[in-house]
Design an enzyme around this catalytic site. Structure first.
Site, short mmCIF file in Angstrom:
data_model
loop_
_atom_site.label_atom_id
_atom_site.label_comp_id
_atom_site.label_asym_id
_atom_site.label_seq_id
_atom_site.Cartn_x
_atom_site.Cartn_y
_atom_site.Cartn_z
N LEU A 35 0.82 -1.21 0.00
CA LEU A 35 0.00 0.00 0.00
C LEU A 35 0.85 1.26 0.00
CD1 LEU A 35 -2.73 -0.97 2.64
CD2 LEU A 35 -2.98 -0.92 0.15
N GLY A 46 7.32 3.87 3.61
CA GLY A 46 7.70 5.02 4.41
C GLY A 46 9.11 4.89 4.93
N GLY A 47 9.52 5.86 5.72
CA GLY A 47 10.87 5.84 6.26
C GLY A 47 11.10 4.72 7.25
N PHE A 48 10.01 4.25 7.90
CA PHE A 48 10.15 3.23 8.93
C PHE A 48 9.76 1.84 8.46
CE2 PHE A 48 9.41 6.91 11.99
CZ PHE A 48 10.77 7.06 12.23
N GLY A 49 9.21 1.71 7.28
CA GLY A 49 8.83 0.38 6.82
C GLY A 49 7.80 0.43 5.72
N THR A 50 7.28 -0.75 5.39
CA THR A 50 6.32 -0.90 4.30
C THR A 50 4.96 -1.28 4.86
OG1 THR A 50 8.13 -1.69 2.90
CG2 THR A 50 5.89 -2.08 2.11
N ASP A 100 4.22 14.54 14.83
CA ASP A 100 4.60 14.30 13.43
C ASP A 100 3.38 14.41 12.52
OD1 ASP A 100 6.28 13.83 11.33
OD2 ASP A 100 6.28 11.65 11.53
#
Length: 659
Positions: free
Chosen positions: A359, A362-366, A478
């Site tokens: 979907l 991002g910077g931290f994961g999928t 954030d």
């Protein structure tokens, strides 16, 4: 006159049959408001019901589905008892649907029924509502059946109750132990020999969407209700929306064919007739009876003690699960316990994290789309190893989201932290994030003025809940358009609480050395000095609001940022320059009012920024005079130090590096 006893017996028997039939009628619970049979809600319910029976049977005995758009969205749940033949399950669900639609609840929003297919003795549950009940413990309304026959008065009821209680404890504990190999994972069937009954049969089952603790609570209340209201009958049943319980003195259905019978405790010897010849023999027999009873009671007490030990062990296990995700503040009063997902279940739901199910990245994961065995769609956030969002952020998000419930906040369904995997499971939000619409030339045209106003107000209400209305006080830290998700009706949901900060109720400001967030959206006092407060989120909201009005990214305005650019056009009397061309034909004064609110939110002095409650009032009023904003802080100069970090003078705030 001689026939009066027979006549009274006949009347009493007839009354008993009538009462039993009344109980069957009361097996249906109808609540909620009425709806018109020709409405969209009624049609959606009929469409759901038309396939529910087959869906339940083909999905292993349990199915959850919804259809339509709010306020005509219908949610339905179907469940068949474990182990029933597919056709018997289909017949039972179809019969239950027929009861709801034609007999008992034809025009009620919320309705439940527990039906039984007489020939196969199948029990099934069908419920429908205008709000989702999936994953929630539902205890009302309870429905009870019982045998018309009482246990013979000469039986030892004290001994029977002790053995029955021990059996109920064993069955409940086994049922609440989740079996990951089965869709209907909460289930237990037991048969046992009692001292005065050769065979006793008991069965318990919960819907698989609730937690193990909730299953135990539900079954425990079923057993309590039976004992309080109809104890002494030769069998009975208690049904609740989330579970059912039945026991009898004969084997019902085929549930006990492969179940090993639990033997009875040692049978006490019947006392011999006292001899008139020897009093000593009589005393000896009495002593033996006392010893046997003492041994029997000791054995039962040991069983009960073992049961308590198992209950304590499970509670301790649950506490350890919660502790492992960093939430020492969990308790029943805080809300439902978050569900720990099995890694194998998540791999199956996402087709082994297939790229076809991706979907977003991002910077931290999928984030992947997944589908559980019961048909529920989920969003799975798989944190990248070494991504920077470590244990602290993972635990933080699980801890906070399980205790936050609001229509404008994304709902966390559960988590998984097996091995080196750290995974968060959310409700599936089909329209992705807001930035996919507002910054896309084609999709932006879909965001009408009315829709943008509704989205802005929804975000504001979500923040107001975090800052003031929830049991916790949360600073998100954030906020940006990529962290605002849109559901099927384009309602906004604030997401990504990995860097959120929990405040005490009387705490208004804090400082941190660890700056977390996205440049361009961070307030100057937070970026420069680590000072955070609810006004930090207000600043981020102001930037997002200006992006919503302009259709441009904050970072697109090199050298000054969107806030400074908007302020200059405001001072020049040319606010229309920053308005999205798609909005030019809409009411100019209303759009300018939102620009004014956005500029108030991004003022340099945090004390002069409004609260989210003030923003909500301004958004909903056409008569309240809104204050004039001051100039926001913006870039005048910047430099980079040799090690690559940004250096700033005390009066300079740069947005050149915003992502």
């Amino acid at each position: 006159m001689g026939n009066q006893p027979a006549l009274m017996f006949f009347l009493a028997s007839s009354l008993l049959l009538v009462l039993q039939k009344l109980e069957v009628v009361n097996a249906v619970g109808c609540t909620g408001s009425l709806f018109n049979s020709n409405s969209s809600y009624a049609q959606n319910r009929r469409d759901l019901f038309s396939t529910l029976a087959n869906k339940v049977a083909t999905n292993g005995g349990f199915y959850n589905a919804s259809l339509g758009k709010s306020p005509n969205r219908v949610h339905a749940v179907g469940l068949c008892g474990r182990g029933y033949e597919q056709q018997a399950c289909i017949s039972c669900v179809e019969s239950a649907v027929q009861i709801l639609t034609t007999t008992s609840c034809p025009n009620r929003m919320d309705s439940f029924t527990w039906d039984k297919d007489g020939e196969d003795n199948v029990s099934c549950l069908v419920s429908t509502s205008n709000h989702s009940t999936f994953g929630n413990l539902e205890l009302r309304p309870p429905v009870r059946y019982q045998s018309p026959d009482s246990i013979e008065p000469w039986k030892n009821m004290t001994l029977f109750e002790q053995q029955w209680n021990a059996m109920a404890n064993r069955t409940l504990e086994a049922a609440a132990e989740a079996e990951t190999s089965s869709v209907l994972k909460y289930y237990s069937a037991e048969k046992a020999e009692f001292t005065e009954f050769p065979n006793v049969y008991m069965l318990m089952q919960c819907t698989p969407d609730i937690t193990s603790q909730d299953c135990k609570t539900c079954l425990g209340q079923c057993v309590t209700l039976f004992k309080e209201q109809v104890w002494g009958r030769k069998g009975g049943e208690v049904y609740r929306p989330s579970c059912f319980f039945r026991w009898d003195l004969y084997a019902f259905h085929g549930a006990f064919d492969n179940v090993t019978r639990v033997p009875a405790p040692p049978r006490p010897q019947a006392p011999e007739k006292e001899s008139s010849i020897t009093e000593k023999k009589g005393r000896s027999i009495g002593y033996r009876v006392i010893i046997v009873i003492f041994v029997l009671l000791t054995f039962i007490n040991i069983l009960v003690f073992i049961g308590f030990i198992k209950v304590y062990a499970r509670k301790k296990k649950l506490y350890n699960i919660i502790t492992n995700v960093g939430s020492a503040e969990y308790s029943d009063s805080d809300g439902q316990f978050v569900l720990r997902f099995d890694l194998g279940m998540i791999i199956m739901a996402t087709n082994d994290f297939s790229s076809d199910n991706t979907l977003g990245q991002g910077g931290f994961g999928t984030v992947y789309k997944g589908t559980l065995l019961n048909g529920q769609e989920i969003a799975v956030k798989r944190l990248t190893k070494g991504s920077g969002q470590g244990d602290i952020e993972f635990k933080n998000e699980v801890s906070l989201l399980t205790r936050l419930q609001h229509r404008n906040l994304v709902k966390l369904l559960g988590f998984c932290n097996e091995g080196d995997e750290e995974i968060l499971v959310y409700e599936f939000v089909p329209n992705a994030s807001l930035d996919h619409f507002i910054f896309d030339e084609e999709k932006r045209s879909l965001l009408t003025w009315e829709m943008r106003c509704r989205i802005i107000e929804g975000i504001a209400r979500g923040l107001l809940y975090l800052h003031e209305d929830s049991q916790l006080k949360i600073i998100h830290r954030d906020l940006k358009l990529s962290n605002i998700l849109l559901d099927a009706e384009m309602n906004p949901k604030v997401a990504d609480f990995g860097t959120a900060r929990l405040f005490d109720t009387d705490e208004t400001r804090a400082e941190t050395k660890r700056i977390a967030g996205t440049r361009g959206y961070m307030a100057p006092e937070y970026l420069n000095h680590g000072q955070m407060s609810a006004k930090s989120d207000v600043y981020s909201f102001g930037v997002m609001l200006l992006e919503m009005i302009s259709g441009e990214r904050n970072k697109s305005f090199e050298g000054e940022g969107l806030a400074a650019f908007a302020w200059k056009r405001w001072v020049e009397g040319k606010p229309e320059i920053i308005i999205d061309p798609f909005l030019i034909e809409h009411p100019r004064n209303e759009i300018i009012k939102l620009i004014q609110i956005g500029l108030l939110c991004v003022q340099e002095n945090a004390a002069k920024r409004p609260t989210m409650s003030s923003v909500i009032i301004w958004l909903g009023s056409e008569t309240i005079i809104i204050p004039l904003p001051n100039a926001p802080i913006f870039t005048r100069s910047h430099s980079q130090s040799e090690n690559g970090t940004m250096s700033m003078s005390s009066d300079v705030f740069t947005e050149l590096s915003c992502r």
